[in-house]
Design an enzyme around this catalytic site. Structure first.
Site, PDB file in Angstrom:
ATOM      1  CG  ASP A   1      -1.798  -1.273   1.248  1.00 46.87           C
ATOM      2  OD1 ASP A   1      -1.239  -2.352   1.487  1.00 46.87           O
ATOM      3  OD2 ASP A   1      -3.004  -1.180   1.006  1.00 46.87           O
TER       4      ASP A   1
ATOM      5  CG  ASP B   1      -4.011  -1.151  -2.582  1.00 52.53           C
ATOM      6  OD1 ASP B   1      -4.526  -1.677  -3.590  1.00 52.53           O
ATOM      7  OD2 ASP B   1      -4.648  -0.873  -1.552  1.00 52.53           O
TER       8      ASP B   1
ATOM      9  CE1 TYR C   1      -1.934   2.777  -2.213  1.00 53.12           C
ATOM     10  CE2 TYR C   1      -4.158   3.468  -1.681  1.00 53.12           C
ATOM     11  CZ  TYR C   1      -3.082   2.641  -1.463  1.00 53.12           C
ATOM     12  OH  TYR C   1      -3.156   1.671  -0.499  1.00 53.12           O
TER      13      TYR C   1
ATOM     14  CG  ASN D   1      -8.432  -1.975  -2.731  1.00 52.06           C
ATOM     15  OD1 ASN D   1      -7.412  -2.383  -2.183  1.00 52.06           O
ATOM     16  ND2 ASN D   1      -9.042  -0.854  -2.351  1.00 52.06           N
ATOM     17  CG  HIS D   2      -6.102   1.686  -4.272  1.00 57.02           C
ATOM     18  ND1 HIS D   2      -6.859   2.824  -4.439  1.00 57.02           N
ATOM     19  CD2 HIS D   2      -6.248   1.333  -2.971  1.00 57.02           C
ATOM     20  CE1 HIS D   2      -7.408   3.168  -3.289  1.00 57.02           C
ATOM     21  NE2 HIS D   2      -7.054   2.279  -2.380  1.00 57.02           N
TER      22      HIS D   2
ATOM     23  CG  HIS E   1      -4.506  -5.817  -1.456  1.00 55.43           C
ATOM     24  ND1 HIS E   1      -3.397  -5.066  -1.124  1.00 55.43           N
ATOM     25  CD2 HIS E   1      -5.569  -4.986  -1.318  1.00 55.43           C
ATOM     26  CE1 HIS E   1      -3.764  -3.847  -0.804  1.00 55.43           C
ATOM     27  NE2 HIS E   1      -5.079  -3.771  -0.905  1.00 55.43           N
TER      28      HIS E   1
ATOM     29  CG  HIS F   1     -11.248   1.578   7.058  1.00 52.41           C
ATOM     30  ND1 HIS F   1     -12.410   2.327   6.979  1.00 52.41           N
ATOM     31  CD2 HIS F   1     -10.679   1.655   5.839  1.00 52.41           C
ATOM     32  CE1 HIS F   1     -12.522   2.848   5.781  1.00 52.41           C
ATOM     33  NE2 HIS F   1     -11.484   2.442   5.051  1.00 52.41           N
ATOM     34  CG  HIS F   2     -10.248  -2.120   4.635  1.00 51.28           C
ATOM     35  ND1 HIS F   2     -11.076  -1.689   3.627  1.00 51.28           N
ATOM     36  CD2 HIS F   2      -9.116  -1.375   4.547  1.00 51.28           C
ATOM     37  CE1 HIS F   2     -10.467  -0.714   2.966  1.00 51.28           C
ATOM     38  NE2 HIS F   2      -9.296  -0.500   3.506  1.00 51.28           N
TER      39      HIS F   2
ATOM     40  CG  HIS G   1      -7.391  -4.023   1.833  1.00 53.09           C
ATOM     41  ND1 HIS G   1      -7.605  -3.093   0.845  1.00 53.09           N
ATOM     42  CD2 HIS G   1      -8.627  -4.413   2.276  1.00 53.09           C
ATOM     43  CE1 HIS G   1      -8.919  -2.918   0.695  1.00 53.09           C
ATOM     44  NE2 HIS G   1      -9.551  -3.686   1.540  1.00 53.09           N
TER      45      HIS G   1
ATOM     46  CG  HIS H   1      -3.920   2.063   4.494  1.00 55.92           C
ATOM     47  ND1 HIS H   1      -4.632   3.044   3.865  1.00 55.92           N
ATOM     48  CD2 HIS H   1      -3.718   1.102   3.556  1.00 55.92           C
ATOM     49  CE1 HIS H   1      -4.853   2.699   2.606  1.00 55.92           C
ATOM     50  NE2 HIS H   1      -4.305   1.516   2.404  1.00 55.92           N
TER      51      HIS H   1
HETATM   52 FE   LIG Z   1      -6.191  -1.962  -0.534  1.00 58.00          FE
END
Ligand SMILES: [Fe+2]
Length: 468
Positions: free
Chosen positions: A167, A196, A199, A233-234, A318, A327-328, A355, A357
């Site tokens: 990331d 990732d 970005y 995902n990015h 990821h 988060h996530h 993923h 952070h």
């Molecule tokens: Fe991610």
């Protein structure tokens, strides 16, 4: 006796003071290390880290990754901005006068109103193991020279050191993470990148110029040592309202991986051997249910791993299967339900993810007993199950994640929202040492660390001891 009690009390008090910096919960440790809560900004495009090399059509964004299954191949990729130029690589071993040539291919792609520069990919095979090679790309006044070192021959007792970065993005913190990794005396020889990358999708229309700037930024490392890629995902870059409906288009045009050499039909999942490690890269954002190509590939792949040749079995994906950040939270749950049983069955040593952070490490846990009726759906300690490490703390512009599930679940051994990188240092077939390094610390300070006992070796010892 009284003295002893005072002594014990003093030790207890001291322990409390030391642990005062740490918050202990049901599970492991939630660090209270407090990093400032400022979201890092991307570095401006005119920053020196993004500088375009001088000369007409000069090669830029040079990056390498492993180019075959065994480690005797390298894929060299680069970009020319003005015209296709040459896709030829000239390379030679450090102690050889003999210069060899390989010719690659050039590709371009369009992304809405963006047209990519010319992206070259050249695979070099049949290199000598454990050898320094120089290589040159570009022509005329715009030649550029780099080097890499091939890994030692695949074998069970071969030491090797992997860096872990995830990331990353292209902020000032990203630059700190990369610099910290580069100057780590533990000297990672290849990076397992947990997804990732740039970005670029954070910009209007997923401004693909930020794919270019990111590749210029990381060139200083990845032109010299292979980064083993996995997609996050990015990398999806799905923008149907502007006609961009092909997932992973920029990523798959820019980052070639040796997926065919492991029988994969997609660059999003594949495997390599490197020294004493067998690395399986999976895609969290491709179909992975039963009967899908990824599932079929993995089911044929896992039985092929010869642990007496490559004792260290590492999975990279990821999205984490275990994470206790809010988060996530549980985004990896369906993947866990699908695949954890096989990771346990095949004694995967460690699963690295990004993923989220922040940083987190689990204990050795498994949660594979549930069968819809029995209620057995709690992670339990399992000495022969993988350790799960989340290392999505490269420093991208979305900032760190501070909110944690409270109390800390028992599966979570250590968690802290700080930027950093990891080093997985394989010593031999039985032991490896993992350390997580915060950007703010010197290398003598390890934010977290763990000795790994190889699971294949450990389980064979266990079965030996029980057979007597
Ligand atoms: Fe991610």
């Amino acid at each position: 006796m009284g003295t002893n009690r005072v002594g014990v009390g003093s030790v207890y008090l001291l322990a409390c003071l030391i642990l005062g910096a740490l918050r202990s919960c049901n599970g492991g440790i939630s660090s209270s290390y407090a990093r400032s809560n400022s979201i890092s900004a991307d570095m401006p495009l005119n920053s020196d880290v993004f500088a375009v090399p001088p000369g007409y059509n000069s090669p830029q964004q040079v990056h390498i990754t492993q180019g075959d299954h065994e480690g005797k191949g390298v894929i060299i990729s680069w970009v020319t901005p003005d015209e296709p130029g040459s896709s030829e690589v000239i390379y030679w071993a450090e102690n050889s006068e003999l210069k060899k040539h390989a010719v690659g291919t050039v590709v371009t792609y369009k992304y809405y109103n963006y047209s990519s520069p010319y992206i070259h990919h050249c695979t070099i095979k049949n290199l000598e193991y454990d050898t320094k090679y120089f290589y040159e790309v570009g022509i005329g006044n715009a030649k550029r020279q780099f080097w890499f070192i091939t890994p030692p021959e695949v074998g069970p007792d071969v030491p090797y050191t992997f860096g872990l970065i995830g990331d990353l993005g292209q902020t000032f913190d990203s630059n700190r993470t990369l610099t910290h990794y580069e100057s780590n005396p533990a000297k990672g020889k290849a990076v397992l990148f947990v997804g990732d990358l740039s970005y670029a999708d954070a910009y209007p229309l997923h401004d693909n110029n930020r794919w270019d700037s990111w590749a210029r930024f990381v060139e200083r490392s990845v032109a010299y040592q292979p980064w083993i890629w996995s997609a996050g995902n990015h990398e999806i870059d799905f923008l149907p309202e502007y006609g961009e409906t092909e997932p992973f288009k920029p990523y798959t045009h820019r980052y070639y991986v040796p997926y065919k050499s492991s029988g994969s039909t997609s660059p999003l999942w594949y495997s390599i051997k490197r020294a004493s490690a067998y690395i399986i890269v999976m895609s969290s954002y491709s179909a992975y249910g039963m009967y899908t190509p990824q599932y079929k590939w993995l089911m044929s792949e896992l039985p092929k791993v010869n642990r007496s040749e490559t004792p260290w079995l590492i999975v990279v994906m990821h999205c984490p299967l275990y994470s206790s950040y809010v988060h996530h939270y549980m985004e990896g749950e369906t993947m866990r339900v699908m695949y954890e049983q096989y990771f346990v069955q095949y004694k995967v040593d460690v699963v690295f993810s990004g993923h989220v952070h922040a940083y987190e490490r689990t204990g050795r846990v498994s949660n594979i007993a549930y069968n819809i009726e029995n209620g057995l759906c709690t992670p339990r300690n399992d000495g022969l199950a993988p350790v799960y490490i989340t290392i999505g703390d490269g420093g991208n512009q979305e900032g760190l994640l501070y909110e944690m599930v409270d109390p800390q679940p028992r599966y979570s051994a250590y968690r802290e929202p700080s930027y950093g990188h990891g080093i997985f240092d394989i010593k031999n077939k039985t032991h490896a040492y993992f350390a997580w390094h915060r950007n703010q610390d010197g290398y003598a300070v390890e934010g977290d660390s763990l000795w790994f006992e190889n699971l294949y070796w450990k389980s064979s010892q266990d079965s030996l001891s029980t057979s007597f």
